[in-house]
Design an enzyme around this catalytic site. Structure first.
Site: not given
Length: 332
Positions: A117, A257, A287
């Site tokens: 990520c 994030h 996500n």
């Protein structure tokens, strides 16, 4: 340093699939509830790609929007970097090469970058070096993920977390004092076992058993990943700010994030930032792995919430385990 060019974002775009999967929809699939998901993650819904869509399709749509925003022809792009953990093909060709062909960016080199990520910040950092040294003038950086196709929809611990989407930026030369100011990258490979897709590579090639046992889907030790994230999100942010000669008080917008609202809140407290300075859209997208930050950045820009010269802090963590943070002065 005076001989280096300033590198910054000159075009930006994003794309998410049309289909929306809500927490109430998930209640029909696994033993979960809207209250359970919302309380623990902050997620209310996520976008899910169509069966016919691949990572390159989402990436190409986001990239076209970024090129249009930059008023740039694909032939002007000299390099394409695609950050993805869910590529079109597990080994080759690179998704970036598929995107290059889709766009008609015939003058561009192309490669994929895999850093979990954290991939978007990793890719931006790599692209920044090419621009600063003068090797390239215009680079397309894309983060594109179709996490729904590598998710075990019987695993209620992970299937509630992820969504699909892509974000893209055109990186180019900007006036001195604007653009990317600093970046900090890190990793802890000893934690790789806490978040992985076990099968499909050379360690565990695909077999009937690996498919049957769903080893081609995300496996995560949520408690260990959470502990890691809470620790490194604040540390990485402070490191990038220090490299830039800045403090949290200098930050106008913090884009973390979008993995878990509790992790975001912990980072916000560590940096002593007010809620107004922290951008959160995890409730609407879930996500989307490496794509969370560019999607959020694109939303902020098109909502006219970013002003030229604003100090923006980007921070992420991901499988690997990796972490990354970047400071920039908004250049559009």
């Amino acid at each position: 340093m005076s001989n280096l060019f300033s590198s910054g974002i000159i075009g930006i775009g994003s794309y998410v699939p049309e289909r929306v999967l809500t927490n109430h929809d998930l209640e029909k699939l696994v033993d979960t509830s809207d209250e359970w998901i919302t309380t623990r993650t902050g997620i209310k819904e996520r976008h899910i790609a169509a069966d016919t869509e691949a990572a390159s399709d989402l990436a190409s749509l986001a990239a076209r929007r970024a090129l249009e925003d930059a008023s740039m022809d694909p032939k002007d792009i000299e390099l394409i970097i695609v950050a993805t953990n869910s590529p079109d093909y597990m080994n080759f060709p690179a998704t970036a090469c598929v995107v290059q062909d889709n766009l008609g960016a015939v003058n561009a080199a192309a490669f994929d970058l895999e850093a979990g990520c954290s991939g978007f910040i990793y890719a931006l950092t790599v692209a920044d070096q090419f621009i600063k040294t003068g090797m390239y003038k215009n680079i397309l950086v894309v983060a594109s993920e179709i996490m729904s196709k590598i998710t075990n929809w019987d695993d209620r611990e992970t299937c509630v977390l992820f969504g699909d989407g892509a974000g893209a930026v055109v990186l180019g030369r900007v006036e001195e004092g604007l653009g990317i100011i600093s970046s900090f990258l890190g990793s802890d490979g000893s934690g790789g076992k806490y978040l992985l897709l076990p099968a499909g590579g050379s360690r565990k090639p695909a077999t009937i058993d690996t498919v049957k046992n769903k080893l081609h889907t995300i496996h995560m030790d949520g408690k260990e990943v959470f502990k890691f994230a809470v620790k490194v999100m604040g540390e990485a942010s402070l490191k990038a700010l220090d490299i830039a000669g800045l403090t949290p008080e200098d930050v106008d917008i913090f884009i973390p994030h979008q993995a878990n609202i509790r992790i975001i809140d912990a980072a916000m407290r560590r940096l002593n930032l007010s809620r107004e300075k922290v951008y959160v859209n995890i409730d609407r997208f879930g996500n989307t792995s490496s794509a969370t930050i560019p999607i959020a950045l694109d939303e902020l820009y098109h909502n006219s919430s970013l002003k030229k010269g604003d100090c923006v802090l980007l921070t992420a963590f991901g499988t690997g385990l990796t972490y990354a943070s970047m400071t920039l002065r908004w250049s559009k």
